[in-house]
Write a protein that holds these residues in place. Structure first.
Motif, PDB file in Angstrom:
ATOM      1  N   SER A  24      14.351 -24.695 -36.417  1.00  0.00           N
ATOM      2  CA  SER A  24      14.956 -24.617 -37.746  1.00  0.00           C
ATOM      3  C   SER A  24      14.587 -23.280 -38.362  1.00  0.00           C
ATOM      4  O   SER A  24      13.703 -22.578 -37.888  1.00  0.00           O
ATOM      5  CB  SER A  24      14.493 -25.768 -38.640  1.00  0.00           C
ATOM      6  N   GLY A  25      15.284 -22.944 -39.426  1.00  0.00           N
ATOM      7  CA  GLY A  25      15.066 -21.676 -40.105  1.00  0.00           C
ATOM      8  C   GLY A  25      16.379 -20.940 -40.220  1.00  0.00           C
ATOM      9  O   GLY A  25      17.403 -21.533 -40.577  1.00  0.00           O
ATOM     10  N   GLY A  26      16.345 -19.657 -39.884  1.00  0.00           N
ATOM     11  CA  GLY A  26      17.580 -18.898 -39.987  1.00  0.00           C
ATOM     12  C   GLY A  26      17.529 -17.609 -39.202  1.00  0.00           C
ATOM     13  O   GLY A  26      16.480 -17.179 -38.731  1.00  0.00           O
ATOM     14  N   HIS A  77      24.320  -7.362 -45.156  1.00  0.00           N
ATOM     15  CA  HIS A  77      23.205  -8.237 -44.810  1.00  0.00           C
ATOM     16  C   HIS A  77      23.727  -9.652 -44.612  1.00  0.00           C
ATOM     17  O   HIS A  77      24.431 -10.176 -45.471  1.00  0.00           O
ATOM     18  CB  HIS A  77      22.180  -8.197 -45.950  1.00  0.00           C
ATOM     19  N   GLY A  78      23.382 -10.261 -43.492  1.00  0.00           N
ATOM     20  CA  GLY A  78      23.809 -11.633 -43.234  1.00  0.00           C
ATOM     21  C   GLY A  78      22.629 -12.539 -42.960  1.00  0.00           C
ATOM     22  O   GLY A  78      21.589 -12.101 -42.453  1.00  0.00           O
ATOM     23  N   ARG A  79      22.783 -13.791 -43.311  1.00  0.00           N
ATOM     24  CA  ARG A  79      21.797 -14.813 -42.970  1.00  0.00           C
ATOM     25  C   ARG A  79      22.530 -16.080 -42.578  1.00  0.00           C
ATOM     26  O   ARG A  79      23.510 -16.454 -43.211  1.00  0.00           O
ATOM     27  CB  ARG A  79      20.870 -15.103 -44.143  1.00  0.00           C
ATOM     28  N   VAL A 130      16.179 -19.770 -45.406  1.00  0.00           N
ATOM     29  CA  VAL A 130      17.328 -18.931 -45.771  1.00  0.00           C
ATOM     30  C   VAL A 130      17.637 -19.181 -47.235  1.00  0.00           C
ATOM     31  O   VAL A 130      17.998 -20.284 -47.623  1.00  0.00           O
ATOM     32  CB  VAL A 130      18.558 -19.258 -44.907  1.00  0.00           C
ATOM     33  N   GLY A 131      17.466 -18.137 -48.034  1.00  0.00           N
ATOM     34  CA  GLY A 131      17.832 -18.207 -49.442  1.00  0.00           C
ATOM     35  C   GLY A 131      19.193 -17.572 -49.646  1.00  0.00           C
ATOM     36  O   GLY A 131      19.838 -17.120 -48.706  1.00  0.00           O
TER      37      GLY A 131
END
Length: 196
Positions: free
Chosen positions: A89-91, A142-144, A182-183
């Motif tokens: 999990s995360g980003g 910028h991508g997330r 991820v914000g």
């Protein structure tokens, strides 16, 4: 003043440690193998190459697909089984410059993989698609991409990948990393006429 200095030093050390231990190794594509391609990454199909048009450092990756491309896919994968990500999990944090897209999507994926490192888990890929208004603007963005595969016991690894899906496109990628959370990323959209 001493407390402030200690706090700043602690933040710097913490950031340096996080950078060293990021599971997405060589995310800025600076470390090249003898074949000239970034270590821990691999091309998918044809026309995936190192470019000097980078967001940071000296290298980025350029993916190109034309209408007469004969390979089924054009993209980028983590190069070897040992390079898969162990964080379920995360980003994915990354930078991209979308040069063109004709009847195509420019995608970044988090792909769930099983113990055998195969995409047969029953979970869908998490997908980031470059917004159409950014294609051709000549700017780095910028991508997330957030992902969470912790509810599926068959998922043991995560594959960071990118694809040009469709007829033709050109995409530059740089500075990939795993992030714990991820914000929101503030993005300005295309402005149009508003009617009152």
């Amino acid at each position: 003043m001493r407390r402030l200095m200690c706090a700043l030093l602690a933040c710097c050390c913490s950031a340096a440690y996080a950078a060293e231990t990021n599971p997405c190794t060589n995310g800025s594509f600076e470390d090249l193998a003898p074949n000239g391609f970034p270590v821990d990454w691999g091309p998918v199909g044809a026309a995936v190459e190192v470019t000097g048009d980078a967001h940071s450092g000296r290298h980025a990756l350029r993916l190109v697909r034309t209408a007469d491309t004969t390979t089924r896919e054009t993209g980028l994968n983590r190069g070897h089984a040992h390079a898969l990500i162990d964080r379920l999990s995360g980003g994915i944090d990354f930078w991209y410059k979308a040069l063109s897209a004709r009847a195509a999507d420019l995608n970044v994926y988090a792909i769930p993989m099983n113990e055998a490192r195969v995409e047969e888990t029953g979970s869908l890929r998490a997908t980031f698609t470059v917004p159409g208004h950014q294609v051709g603007d000549g700017r780095w963005h910028h991508g997330r991409l957030k992902y969470d595969f912790t509810d599926n016991p068959d998922v043991k690894w995560v594959h960071f990948a990118a694809r040009i899906v469709g007829t033709a496109g050109e995409l530059l990628l740089d500075d990939f990393s795993h992030v714990e959370r991820v914000g929101a990323i503030v993005r300005a959209g295309a402005l149009g006429d508003r009617k009152s």
